[in-house]
Design a protein around this motif. Structure first.
Motif, short mmCIF file in Angstrom:
data_model
loop_
_atom_site.label_atom_id
_atom_site.label_comp_id
_atom_site.label_asym_id
_atom_site.label_seq_id
_atom_site.Cartn_x
_atom_site.Cartn_y
_atom_site.Cartn_z
N MET A 181 0.77 -1.26 0.00
CA MET A 181 0.02 -0.08 -0.08
C MET A 181 0.73 1.18 0.08
O MET A 181 1.65 1.57 1.05
N LYS A 182 1.04 2.06 -0.97
CA LYS A 182 1.87 3.01 -1.05
C LYS A 182 1.23 4.44 -0.73
O LYS A 182 1.97 5.53 -0.22
N VAL A 183 -0.12 4.65 -0.60
CA VAL A 183 -0.91 5.64 -0.19
C VAL A 183 -1.31 5.39 1.18
O VAL A 183 -2.29 4.49 1.34
N ILE A 184 -1.13 6.15 2.31
CA ILE A 184 -1.63 6.06 3.61
C ILE A 184 -2.73 6.83 3.64
O ILE A 184 -2.77 8.11 3.44
N PRO A 185 -4.12 6.25 4.19
CA PRO A 185 -5.15 6.82 4.17
C PRO A 185 -5.12 8.09 5.30
O PRO A 185 -4.46 8.11 6.16
N ARG A 186 -6.09 9.02 5.28
CA ARG A 186 -5.87 10.09 6.18
C ARG A 186 -6.23 9.73 7.66
O ARG A 186 -5.33 10.12 8.44
N ALA A 187 -7.12 8.66 7.80
CA ALA A 187 -7.35 8.06 9.15
C ALA A 187 -6.19 7.57 9.86
O ALA A 187 -6.00 7.75 10.77
N ALA A 188 -5.53 6.84 8.80
CA ALA A 188 -4.24 6.30 9.35
C ALA A 188 -2.90 7.13 9.71
O ALA A 188 -2.30 7.15 10.71
N LEU A 202 15.70 2.71 12.21
CA LEU A 202 16.70 2.10 11.11
C LEU A 202 16.41 0.84 10.54
O LEU A 202 16.90 0.24 9.93
N THR A 203 15.15 0.56 10.95
CA THR A 203 14.46 -0.83 10.44
C THR A 203 14.16 -0.96 8.84
O THR A 203 13.91 0.01 8.26
N ARG A 204 14.32 -2.00 8.33
CA ARG A 204 14.05 -2.17 6.89
C ARG A 204 12.52 -2.01 6.58
O ARG A 204 11.56 -2.47 7.19
N VAL A 205 12.27 -1.19 5.55
CA VAL A 205 10.83 -0.81 5.14
C VAL A 205 10.64 -1.35 3.70
O VAL A 205 11.68 -0.88 2.97
N GLU A 206 9.71 -2.30 3.47
CA GLU A 206 9.62 -2.80 2.20
C GLU A 206 8.59 -1.67 1.20
O GLU A 206 8.95 -1.72 0.03
N GLU A 207 7.87 -1.18 1.58
CA GLU A 207 6.95 -0.07 0.96
C GLU A 207 6.94 1.36 1.49
O GLU A 207 7.20 1.44 2.60
N PRO A 208 6.80 2.19 0.13
CA PRO A 208 6.76 3.65 0.89
C PRO A 208 5.45 3.96 1.42
O PRO A 208 4.56 3.07 1.18
N PRO A 209 5.40 5.13 2.10
CA PRO A 209 6.37 6.08 2.43
C PRO A 209 7.23 5.52 3.44
O PRO A 209 6.62 5.27 4.70
N ALA A 210 8.45 5.25 3.13
CA ALA A 210 9.38 4.71 4.29
C ALA A 210 9.36 5.55 5.71
O ALA A 210 9.24 4.94 6.59
N THR A 258 -7.19 1.24 10.44
CA THR A 258 -7.23 2.81 9.80
C THR A 258 -6.85 2.68 8.35
O THR A 258 -6.96 3.39 7.39
N ALA A 259 -5.61 1.74 8.26
CA ALA A 259 -4.84 1.94 6.93
C ALA A 259 -5.62 1.06 5.80
O ALA A 259 -5.52 1.40 4.65
N CYS A 260 -5.98 0.05 6.55
CA CYS A 260 -6.77 -1.12 5.33
C CYS A 260 -8.33 -1.07 5.51
O CYS A 260 -8.68 -1.76 4.74
N GLY A 261 -8.79 -0.15 6.03
CA GLY A 261 -10.34 0.14 6.24
C GLY A 261 -10.78 -1.30 6.70
O GLY A 261 -12.17 -1.64 6.33
N LEU A 262 -10.40 -2.10 7.59
CA LEU A 262 -11.06 -3.24 8.05
C LEU A 262 -11.89 -3.18 9.24
O LEU A 262 -11.52 -2.14 9.85
N PRO A 263 -12.91 -3.84 9.37
CA PRO A 263 -13.70 -3.77 10.58
C PRO A 263 -12.95 -4.07 11.78
O PRO A 263 -12.08 -4.73 11.79
N PRO A 264 -13.28 -3.50 13.14
CA PRO A 264 -12.32 -3.71 14.13
C PRO A 264 -12.08 -5.16 14.48
O PRO A 264 -10.94 -5.55 14.98
#
Length: 480
Positions: A1-8, A94-102, A170-176
Motif C-alpha cells: 500500500m503506497k498511499v496512507i489513508p488520512r485516518a491512518a 533504522l528498520t528495513r521498510v519494504e513499501e513507501p512511504p518509508a 485505519t490503514a486497510c479499512g478493516l472492521p475492528p
C-alpha cells in the motif's frame, strides 16, 4: 500500500504524540537517567537492526523488526520507564521498510515500540523488578524476578497488538473485529520467549560479569530467528507453488474459477470437525486446492466441449486424477494430498475411478475432498447451472452417503456448516466471456437415484438429471 489513508495518518500522529509523552520525562532537566546504559542498549538494538538495511546482508540474514525485542525488554527491566522508551527509537528508525512511504512507516514503528517499552517498564517497575534483579554482589532473586519479567513481556505484547490492530483498521479499512483477529495468538508465544531472553540479559547485565556477558544471550535468539525465518521462507515457497498451479488450472478451465480455493476451504472445515491434527489441516487444504490440477493434462477442447462426451473423450478425461498425481508426485510437502488428488473420484461402493476402490480402501483425504468438491459444485453459480441452496445440497450429499460419499465426511460437513455457515461464490460470472461447457464425467455404472429424486450428485460434484447422461439440447454439460 503506497498511499496512507488520512485516518491512518491521524492515528500515526496520535501515536507519535504518545511516544513523545513517554520519553519526555527522561529529557527534562534534573531527571536521573543512567545515560551510559541507555546509550549502550539503544546502540545495541540499532546495531542489531542495521544489517537488514544492507541490500546484500538483508537477503541472507533473518533480521528485521521483532528479531531483537529481548534488548528492549531488557531495557524495560533495567531502566526507568522513560529512559527505557528512548532505547527503542534509534533501532526502530533504522528498520528495513519494504513499501513507501518509508519515513512515515519508520516513525510509526518507533512510536509503537516506545509506547510498548514504556508500558512494559512501568509494569516491571510496579512489580519490583529493580529489587528482584539485584546489583553486583546481590544475587538476583530469580523466582521473584520471573513475575515482573513475565508481566512486562505480556504488557509489551498486548500494547503492540492493540496498536497494530489500530493501524490495520485505519490503514486497510478493516472492521475492528477483523483488524485485531489473530494478532494476539500469533505474537503471544514469541513475546513470551523474548521476555525470558530479556530477563537473562538483565540478570547478566546486573551481575559481576557486566554488559559484555549479556550480549551472549543474543546468539541463541539469532539462531532461533534464523530457524523461524527459514521455516517461513519455505512455507512461502510452498504457497507460491500451490498458487501457480491453481492459477494455471483457472486459466485453462475458467468456468470453475475459484472452485479450487473453496474446495480447500470446505475440506478444512470437514477435517477440523473430524478432529484432525493442526499439521494435517494445511495438507488437506492443499489436497482440496489441487484436486483438479490434472485438468492441465486434458485437452481444452474436451474440457470446454458443448455436448455429451464420446467414449474416447470420456476415457481421456477420466485420466485427469492420474495426470494430477504425476504432476505433484515430486512435491514432497504435499504428503497425503497426493493420494487425495489421485483418488478423489473414487466411490464408497467401488464404482468410481481411476481404480475402483471402495470403502476404507479410499484414502481419508480423498473422501474428505470428494464431499467438499461435490458440495461446492452444487452451491456455486456458473454460466451453465444455477447454484442450489445449501440445505438442498446437503440433503443431496446425505442421500448419496454410503454409496458415493463417506457418511462420516458428510456428517462432519453438516456439523461444520451449522457452526460456521457457508458463503457460496459466483465463479463463471467473473470469468471472461467464451464458449460455455466442460466435461468431467461421472463414474461408470452410476445409480441414477430413485425415480423423482431429482439430480444425483456424481463424479466430482457433477449434477445430472436422473436417468439422463447428457443435458437437454442447448444446455452444456455440468462440471465441477
Amino acid at each position: 500500500m503506497k498511499v496512507i489513508p488520512r485516518a491512518a495518518r491521524v492515528y500515526i500522529g496520535c501515536a507519535l504524540l504518545g511516544a513523545g509523552a513517554c520519553v519526555l520525562p527522561a529529557l527534562r532537566p534534573g531527571a536521573t537517567v543512567p545515560w551510559g546504559t541507555v546509550a549502550l542498549l539503544a546502540a545495541l538494538y540499532a546495531l542489531c537492526e542495521l544489517p537488514a538495511r544492507c541490500r546484500l546482508l538483508g537477503r541472507s540474514l533473518p533480521l528485521g523488526t521483532g528479531s531483537f525485542f529481548p534488548v528492549l525488554l531488557a531495557a524495560a527491566l533495567l531502566l526507568p520507564p522513560a529512559a527505557a522508551a528512548l532505547t527503542a527509537i534509534p533501532g526502530s528508525l533504522l528498520t528495513r521498510v519494504e513499501e513507501p512511504p518509508a519515513a512515515l512507516r519508520r516513525a510509526w514503528r518507533a512510536a509503537a515500540a516506545a509506547i510498548a517499552v514504556r508500558s512494559a517498564a512501568l509494569t516491571a517497575d510496579a512489580l519490583g523488578a529493580p529489587t528482584a534483579l539485584g546489583r553486583g554482589p546481590d544475587a538476583p532473586d530469580l523466582p521473584y524476578a520471573l513475575l515482573p519479567a513475565g508481566a512486562a513481556a505480556l504488557v509489551f505484547c498486548l500494547v503492540l497488538t492493540a496498536l497494530d490492530g489500530g493501524i490495520r483498521a485505519t490503514a486497510c479499512g478493516l472492521p475492528p473485529r477483523a483488524a485485531w483477529r489473530g494478532l494476539l495468538g500469533r505474537s503471544l508465544v514469541p513475546h513470551t520467549v523474548h521476555g525470558l531472553a530479556g530477563l537473562m540479559m538483565a540478570v547478566l547485565w546486573r551481575s559481576t560479569y557486566g554488559p559484555v556477558a549479556a550480549l551472549f544471550v543474543l546468539l541463541p535468539m539469532y539462531i532461533s530467528c534464523w530457524v523461524f525465518a527459514q521455516y517461513h521462507r519455505e512455507r512461502a515457497a510452498h504457497q507460491a507453488t500451490i498458487r501457480a498451479l491453481v492459477q494455471a488450472v483457472d486459466i485453462k478451465d475458467r468456468y470453475t474459477r475459484g472452485h479450487s480455493e473453496r474446495v480447500g476451504q470446505a475440506s478444512v472445515l470437514i477435517a477440523r470437525e473430524l478432529g484432525m491434527a493442526e499439521d494435517r489441516l494445511d495438507v488437506v487444504r492443499f489436497a482440496g486446492i489441487l484436486h483438479d490440477v490434472g485438468k492441465l493434462g486434458v485437452p481444452t477442447r474436451v474440457l470446454t466441449k458443448d455436448g455429451p462426451l464420446t467414449p474416447e473423450e470420456r476415457r481421456v478425461i477420466e485420466l485427469h486424477p492420474e495426470y494430477g498425481h504425476e504432476m505433484v508426485r515430486g512435491i514432497g510437502f504435499l504428503g497425503e494430498a497426493r493420494a487425495a488428488i489421485l483418488h478423489h473420484h473414487e466411490r464408497m461402493d467401488g464404482s468410481g475411478y481411476p481404480y475402483g476402490l471402495h470403502g476404507e480402501q479410499i484414502p481419508e483425504f480423498a473422501r474428505v475432498v470428494a464431499v467438499a468438491d461435490a458440495f461446492d459444485a452444487m452451491t456455486s453459480t456458473r454460466s451453465y447451472s444455477r447454484a442450489r441452496p445449501v440445505p438442498t445440497a446437503l440433503a443431496e450429499l446425505e442421500r448419496c452417503a454410503g454409496t458415493q460419499f463417506d457418511p462420516r465426511m458428510v456428517a462432519a460437513l453438516v456439523q461444520a456448516l451449522d457452526r460456521h455457515g457457508w458463503q457460496p461464490a459466483v465463479t463463471a460470472d467473473e470469468a471472461p466471456p467464451g464458449p460455455p461447457g466442460g466435461n468431467v464425467p461421472p463414474p461408470r455404472d452410476v445409480d441414477p437415484g430413485p425415480a423423482g429424486a431429482g439430480p444425483s450428485v456424481i463424479g466430482d460434484g457433477t449434477a445430472r438429471r436422473a436417468g439422463a447422461d447428457a443435458p437437454p439440447p442447448g444446455r452444456p454439460r455440468e462440471r465441477a
